[in-house]
Structures are given as C-alpha cells and as structure tokens.
Design a protein around this motif. Structure first.
Motif, PDB file in Angstrom:
ATOM      1  N   SER A 160      71.961 -30.395 -40.685  1.00 50.79           N
ATOM      2  CA  SER A 160      71.783 -29.351 -41.486  1.00 50.79           C
ATOM      3  C   SER A 160      72.454 -28.092 -40.990  1.00 50.79           C
ATOM      4  O   SER A 160      72.418 -26.775 -41.636  1.00 50.79           O
ATOM      5  N   GLY A 161      73.530 -28.105 -39.965  1.00 51.33           N
ATOM      6  CA  GLY A 161      74.346 -26.747 -39.623  1.00 51.33           C
ATOM      7  C   GLY A 161      73.402 -26.059 -38.538  1.00 51.33           C
ATOM      8  O   GLY A 161      74.070 -25.173 -38.363  1.00 51.33           O
ATOM      9  N   LEU A 162      72.326 -26.641 -37.928  1.00 50.21           N
ATOM     10  CA  LEU A 162      71.896 -25.819 -37.279  1.00 50.21           C
ATOM     11  C   LEU A 162      71.864 -26.484 -35.645  1.00 50.21           C
ATOM     12  O   LEU A 162      72.063 -27.690 -35.522  1.00 50.21           O
ATOM     13  N   ARG A 163      71.237 -26.014 -34.830  1.00 53.99           N
ATOM     14  CA  ARG A 163      71.444 -26.231 -33.353  1.00 53.99           C
ATOM     15  C   ARG A 163      69.936 -25.638 -32.698  1.00 53.99           C
ATOM     16  O   ARG A 163      69.691 -24.646 -32.795  1.00 53.99           O
ATOM     17  N   LEU A 164      69.444 -26.586 -32.032  1.00 48.90           N
ATOM     18  CA  LEU A 164      68.313 -26.277 -31.280  1.00 48.90           C
ATOM     19  C   LEU A 164      68.534 -25.232 -30.164  1.00 48.90           C
ATOM     20  O   LEU A 164      69.494 -25.533 -29.521  1.00 48.90           O
ATOM     21  N   ALA A 165      67.708 -24.104 -29.976  1.00 49.39           N
ATOM     22  CA  ALA A 165      68.140 -23.287 -28.784  1.00 49.39           C
ATOM     23  C   ALA A 165      67.769 -23.862 -27.501  1.00 49.39           C
ATOM     24  O   ALA A 165      68.272 -23.480 -26.507  1.00 49.39           O
ATOM     25  N   GLY A 166      66.686 -24.569 -27.351  1.00 49.73           N
ATOM     26  CA  GLY A 166      66.249 -25.473 -26.332  1.00 49.73           C
ATOM     27  C   GLY A 166      64.871 -25.830 -26.537  1.00 49.73           C
ATOM     28  O   GLY A 166      64.660 -26.216 -27.469  1.00 49.73           O
ATOM     29  N   SER A 167      64.196 -26.221 -25.463  1.00 47.35           N
ATOM     30  CA  SER A 167      63.026 -26.876 -25.659  1.00 47.35           C
ATOM     31  C   SER A 167      61.862 -26.509 -24.361  1.00 47.35           C
ATOM     32  O   SER A 167      62.373 -25.775 -23.413  1.00 47.35           O
ATOM     33  N   ILE A 168      60.677 -26.730 -24.722  1.00 47.33           N
ATOM     34  CA  ILE A 168      59.776 -26.533 -23.790  1.00 47.33           C
ATOM     35  C   ILE A 168      58.818 -27.673 -23.345  1.00 47.33           C
ATOM     36  O   ILE A 168      58.574 -28.628 -24.400  1.00 47.33           O
ATOM     37  N   LEU A 169      58.739 -28.010 -22.277  1.00 50.67           N
ATOM     38  CA  LEU A 169      57.981 -29.383 -21.854  1.00 50.67           C
ATOM     39  C   LEU A 169      56.444 -28.965 -21.635  1.00 50.67           C
ATOM     40  O   LEU A 169      56.288 -28.349 -20.810  1.00 50.67           O
ATOM     41  N   ASN A 170      55.823 -29.592 -22.808  1.00 48.23           N
ATOM     42  CA  ASN A 170      54.236 -28.990 -22.707  1.00 48.23           C
ATOM     43  C   ASN A 170      53.601 -30.594 -22.229  1.00 48.23           C
ATOM     44  O   ASN A 170      53.875 -31.298 -22.427  1.00 48.23           O
ATOM     45  N   GLY A 171      52.085 -30.076 -21.611  1.00 50.68           N
ATOM     46  CA  GLY A 171      51.301 -31.089 -21.499  1.00 50.68           C
ATOM     47  C   GLY A 171      51.786 -31.686 -20.027  1.00 50.68           C
ATOM     48  O   GLY A 171      51.418 -33.055 -19.899  1.00 50.68           O
ATOM     49  N   PHE A 172      52.498 -31.173 -19.099  1.00 44.95           N
ATOM     50  CA  PHE A 172      53.078 -31.687 -17.955  1.00 44.95           C
ATOM     51  C   PHE A 172      51.875 -32.299 -17.271  1.00 44.95           C
ATOM     52  O   PHE A 172      51.091 -31.322 -16.608  1.00 44.95           O
TER      53      PHE A 172
END
Length: 750
Positions: free
Chosen positions: A712-724
């Motif tokens: 779609s021409g976008l890019r994820l800025a980053g991520s969050i690891l949840n429930g570690f």
C-alpha cells in the motif's frame, strides 16, 4: 517517521551489549521444560484418555490363565521296580531337549486333540467393540432385533458330538438358538432343526451333530467349525511351553495357557498322560525287541553247546579206548587230574580278566585316562594276563591227549556260558516287558493358577499412562513447532522491525472472561505496577521522537485479535496524560471497538462513525474522561460500511483539528490481516506501530503485515512486544530492558 524508527533499537542488556541468544541448532532444556509445564493440561488430558483406553482394554479382554505340571526324567527306567541284575540292561540317560520335543510332537499332541476334541470350535456371535464386555459383565443392552444375536454373560452351548465330511473341514456352520432347540445351516444352504441332547444325523452328507446342553435364550447365534487336525495341533502347540526346571535337573516344567481354567487343567493332564503312556510303550517295545532277538539266538547257542559237548565226549571215548588197549590207563589218570586242575586255573584267570576289562570300561566315563584307578586296574590286568600266559604255557608241556581235552573242555564251558547267559537275559526281558516301566514320572499333576497371567493389569495401566504422557508431550512439541510465536525483541529486530518497548505480561490485562461491564485501566487503578514503567518509557521515547513530526497521530494495530492493542492504547494515553500532555484517544475499530468499556460508556454512545457519517459534530463525539488532559472519541454505533467511512476527508480534518489542540493522538485500529481499515488509518496518521503478542504472534504474521503495508506504499514505524512473560522466553534472555534498566534489572533479579 525516520526519527521514530531511530529512537529505539533492539532490546539491550544492562551492560549495553546485545542480549545473547541460543543458536538454532541448540536445545534449551529449561525452555523446553517450561513449554511442557505450560502445556501440562495436554499431558494430563492425553494421559487420562490413554488410561481410560487401557482400562477399557482390560475390561474388554478375557483373562488368560495358566496351568502347569512337573515331569521327572529318570536316569534309569524303572530303577526302583526291577532287580539290580536287570538295571544295567535298561539304563538310559534321557535328554531334556529330546523329551521336550517329544512332548510338543504331533504324535503326543495329535492324540490329545483327538481325545479332547480340540478340533471342535464353538464361537458365539459378539457385539462390535464391546462384545467381550457383554460376555464378562451384566451390562444393559437395548432389546433390538440385531442385539438379540449377541452373546451375554453366562450363556453357552455344549457340543457333545460332531462329524463332518472332509470337504467341510474349516467351514463355519451358523447355529441359531430357537425356542424348541436350534437351527443349523449347512454349507449346501439347507437349514436343519435340532433339539438339545439329541443327535442330528444327515447320512447323505456324512454329517452329525449333538448339542448336549443349551444355556442361551432364543435368538442367540453361534458358529461351529471342525478345523483340520494339523491346525488344531498347531493351535495347541502355540499355547504349550516346555522348559527344564533348572540346569541339568532332568525335571521338565510344562505350562499351558488358555481362557478356561478347567479346560486347560483337563488338556494339560491329558498331555502328560499321553506322554507318559507313550514313554512306557516305548520302553516295552524296546524290551520286546530285545526279547525277540535273544529268542532267535537261543537255538544257535544250544546247538553250539551240544556240538562242543559231543566233540568232548567223543574224544574222551576214543582216548579211553586207546588207553585200555595199550594198558596205560594207570599212567593217564594222574595226568588227567593234573590237567583238570590246570583247566580250573585257566578258567578262573579268564574270568578275572573279563571282570577287570569290564571295570575299565565302566570307569572310562567317570575318570580321565591318567587317573590312579586306571593304573591300578592296568597292574591287575597285567598280573592276570601273566598268570594266564603261564597256565597256557604249562598246557603246552602236557601230552597231546591232555592238551586236546583241555581245549575241548574250554569250548564246552564257553558255549555253556553263552547259552546260560542268553536264557537269563530272556527271562529278564520277559519281566521287563511285562512290567511296562517308563523313564519318566509325573511329580506334579496339572493345576491351574487362581489368578490370570494375562493381561497384566499393572503393566498395562503403566504402559497406557506412559503412552498417554508421551502423546501429550508430542502434541505440545508439535503445536510449538507449528506455531513459533515471537519470543523476544531480537526476533522482531531480525525482521527489520525496531522495538520501541517490551511490555511485560500482567494478569490484570486478561479480561477475556469478562464479556460485559467496565474494564479496569491499569494506569489508574495500579499506577505503581511494574508494567506501567514500560508505558512510561514508551511515552518518553515517543515524546522526544515526535518533536519534529508533522502529525502527532499514532496508529496501533496488530496482525490478529487479542494482541493487546486496546490495553496498550488506553494505558499509554493515561501515562501521557498524567505527564501533562494533552492526549486524544480514538477508537478506530468501527467493527468491534471496545475502548468504551474502559470508560463505562454505553454501546449507543455517538463516536467516530457518526462524526465521519456527518451525523454529529466533534463536540458531540468527544467524551471527557475522569483523567485530566485525556479526551476520548469512541467508535460509536457500528456502521455497515466502516472502510468507506474511514476513506472520507472528514478523517483527515479530524486529525488536523486534533493536531492543533492536543499533544498526542492515539488511534486504536483493528487487525491488519483481518480488514483494510489499519491501512487507511495509517495513511491519515502517518505513523503506525505494530503490537506483537509474545509467544502468540508469529514471525510469518509479522512478515505478512509488513508486506501488506509495503504493497500500500506505507511502512511500519516500529513495533511493541506486548505480554512478555520471562518464564516463557528462551532462557530468560532479552528480557524487557528497553523500558528502563532499573526496573528491568529488579524484575530479572526477582
């Protein structure tokens, strides 16, 4: 966007070095053990199921019993029954291996099969799967037409006589119990009626049968067969085992297994009886054969004796006539007395020599050649031979007449000894044949044990439990292999997706069981919880990273539901507001949005959907919260066309207005792989962060989300690891140091 991606790298250890990871080809036993412990319910479930199957198998299997008997192989047949003079004649050393094979031979087992009618088979019709249960226990069974044929507990029929033609051997004969008796169907298709206790005879077919007793109600079905003799012998042999009880003990232990204790006792008793009977018959046959041989030799020995006696008498008469004619009788008589004495000495010497030779032969099997007894016997033999030689030399010094008398006398004595020995042996053989003594005797008669030898209940249940536990472990390992969830921040970093924060697992975040009512906000109810420090670290990173951003809006999405988007969005909004920032929290999930429950709002509360549809103003949809500096825009009533509403220009206008009035806009979006809404929201906001659930979200799902955005021409800025959860992580490494060294270190120390 570039600044947001650069402000947070991979999770680091307190020393600043990358967290160590295990190589792909190494096995972390601690992690494996935890995986198994976490999946203990699978192990318990499969173990219980396997034990249930084992119990069912035990209940659905007839017990197997064992009867045993002991037979002694005697070194000398009939040693206690015969005179000592006859024991040497019947000395036989039986081999345990030989006798074992005789016991299992068709000669013995064939007689047992014929006597016990073991080639007759009566098989009841049993229900599928639970047929044995019905025959062992009194279970309630519906009275249906089909179930009438199945045998129940305590039911049986007794076959007293059966005769079938050769071409019917092995053919099943169906029998149905009737009120008047029974019906039997022959292979030619005819059905015949019979009564209990009466013989049903079909002379044309060479068939006859007699069921002496019927203990079953009408409708029960049975199958009767007469199998070939060889098949019955093989079946009996497979249940029979023979072994020597102790090395070189000459005692055979005979065991027979079967499902009926009375039957196996009877059959084993028949086996031992037939075996002893054939052993006695074999001994009697050997004695009879020897007797016939001796009887054939007696006339020859008698004729030889008479010939020798006639020759001696004739020579004496001739010698006497010559002596009288020459008038030398007075001179011969003294010489005759001398020769008679010499003859006696020669006879005794020869007898002593035969005894010595016999003793030497007997001791050869007991002692080695160089033993002292052989030297002694050799010296005795040498002395006797010397004496015999001297006697024979004296014979040569006698007159010719006396020498001839001595030789003829020896011939008579030898023939006489042979004849008398044969007569004695003939009498002994007659006694032996009449006594019919065998070389075996039964020590313990056939007796069945009270308990079953199979199936082994303890071993079966232990094996079932073990197999169940192994099956559960296998399921756990397969499930973990099929679904390899994200384990730590380094997994996301390996996918070229920077991790902004690692949020530890907390049970306060699990509200799956709570389907209705208000949801608690962790940042409000337990602000000192260790998990909240991760949100504060995330707030700080985003605050400094977005100073030069063109938009203050951030979209939180995930690959699938239950990743923790709503939990992350609301708690990040709370900690940002508590820090003095003006925060707008928007529920962008127009399909299943649940953020309203954190603020106890009704489902009918107007929200984003109504604003985008033009059914309300911004003031109508903005909700003030109890938390200072935090405003909330719910999703509103779910529209039928959420994607179309999000594509309207009103969404851009809303974000533009909020950009001018607040410091941070947080949008909770639906999952990317489910709907296209996160792509639309991401284009409007400009920054999208992926929420990945520890040990749930897989690397393949993250790759799919990245590919969707890139398409779609976008890019994820980053991520969050949840429930570690540190207990689930590989070896406990890579443990949430991205949100503050102090709190991460305390957590690890705990």
């Amino acid at each position: 966007m570039r600044l947001l991606r650069d402000i947070k790298g991979p999770a680091a250890s307190p020393t600043g070095k990358p967290a160590p990871r295990f190589a792909d080809d190494e096995i972390d036993l601690g992690h494996l053990a935890f995986k198994l412990w976490r999946g203990k319910f699978w192990v318990i479930l499969t173990t219980v199921l396997s034990l249930s199957a084992g119990i069912f198998q035990l209940a659905n299997t007839f017990p197997t019993y064992q009867a045993d008997a002991l037979v002694q192989l005697e070194d000398r047949s009939g040693r206690m029954a015969l005179p000592s003079a006859m024991q040497d004649m019947v000395e036989t050393s039986s081999s345990a291996v030989t006798e074992s094979e005789i016991l299992r031979s068709r000669m013995v087992l064939g007689q047992v099969v014929a006597e016990q009618n073991l080639d007759w088979l009566v098989t009841p019709e049993t229900a599928p799967v639970i047929g044995t249960l019905l025959r062992r226990y009194d279970l309630p069974v519906p009275s249906l037409e089909r179930t009438r044929a199945y045998a129940r507990r305590g039911e049986s029929i007794t076959l007293d006589y059966l005769q079938v033609p050769p071409h019917w051997l092995g053919v099943s004969l169906p029998v149905t119990i009737t009120e008047a008796g029974y019906q039997i169907e022959t292979p030619d298709g005819n059905i015949w009626n019979g009564s209990a206790g009466e013989t049903l005879s079909l002379p044309e077919q060479e068939f006859a049968i007699n069921l002496s007793q019927i203990s079953a109600p009408a409708g029960r079905e049975y199958t009767i067969r007469q199998i070939p003799l060889r098949g019955a012998i093989d079946s009996l042999s497979s249940r029979l085992s023979v072994s020597e009880a102790g090395r070189q003990s000459n005692i055979l232990s005979i065991r027979l297994t079967g499902g009926d204790r009375a039957e196996i006792e009877r059959v084993l008793e028949a086996i031992t009886t037939v075996y002893v009977r054939q052993n006695i018959a074999r001994s009697a046959a050997e004695a009879e054969t020897g007797l016939q041989f001796i009887r054939g030799q007696l006339p020859v020995a008698e004729a030889n004796l008479r010939t020798a006696q006639d020759a001696l008498n004739q020579f004496r008469e001739e010698t006497s006539d010559r002596a009288l004619a020459q008038d030398t009788l007075d001179r011969i008589e003294p010489t005759a007395f001398e020769s008679q004495a010499l003859m006696g000495q020669i006879t005794r010497a020869e007898s002593d020599l035969r005894v010595i030779n016999q003793r030497i032969e007997e001791n050869r099997t007991r002692y080695p050649e160089g033993h002292l007894i052989f030297r002694q016997l050799g010296q005795e033999k040498e002395a006797v031979e010397t004496r015999l030689t001297e006697f024979l030399a004296q014979v040569q010094n006698l007159p010719e007449t006396q020498r001839e008398i001595i030789n003829l006398t020896r011939d008579v004595e030898l023939a006489q000894q042979i004849f008398f020995d044969l007569q004695s042996r003939a009498q002994e053989m007659q006694v032996l044949s009449a006594s019919a003594v065998g070389s075996v005797r039964i020590l313990d008669s056939a007796s069945a044990r009270s308990g079953a030898v199979a199936p082994n209940r303890n071993r079966t249940l232990a094996l079932a439990a073990l197999m169940g536990a192994l099956a559960g472990i296998g399921i756990i390992l397969i499930l973990n292999w099929l679904r390899r969830g994200i384990q730590d921040a380094s997994d996301l970093d390996a996918l070229e997706l920077p991790v902004f924060a690692t949020i530890n697992y907390t049970p306060h975040a699990d509200f799956k069981h709570k389907r209705k009512g208000k949801l608690p906000i962790l940042g409000v109810e337990t602000p000192d919880d260790l998990v909240m420090e991760a949100f504060r670290s995330l707030r700080t990173s985003l605050h400094f990273g977005m100073l030069d951003a063109t938009s203050k809006a951030i979209v939180f999405t995930s690959s699938a539901p239950e990743a923790g988007k709503s939990f992350t969005s609301v708690n990040l909004a709370v900690v940002a507001a508590q820090a003095g920032q003006k925060v707008a929290l928007i529920d962008g999930d127009l399909r299943r949005g649940q953020l309203r429950r954190y603020f106890d709002l009704p489902r009918s509360q107007p929200g984003l959907a109504q604003y985008l549809a033009g059914n309300g103003t911004l003031e109508d949809v903005v909700v003030a919260t109890p938390i200072e500096n935090l405003i909330f825009i719910p999703s509103g009533r779910y529209p039928p066309n959420p994607s179309e509403l999000l594509m309207r220009r009103e969404l851009d206008e809303l974000i533009h207005v909020l950009d001018e009035n607040v410091d941070l806009i947080i949008i909770d979006a639906p999952p990317v792989l489910a709907v296209t809404d996160p792509i639309i929201l991401g284009k409007a906001a400009g920054t999208t962060i992926l929420i990945a659930r520890h040990d749930v979200t897989t690397s393949a799902e993250v790759e799919a989300v990245k590919k969707t955005f890139e398409t779609s021409g976008l890019r994820l800025a980053g991520s969050i690891l949840n429930g570690f959860d540190p207990r689930k992580a590989r070896g406990g490494y890579g443990y949430g140091y991205s949100y503050g060294y102090r709190y991460s270190y305390e957590t690890r120390a705990e």
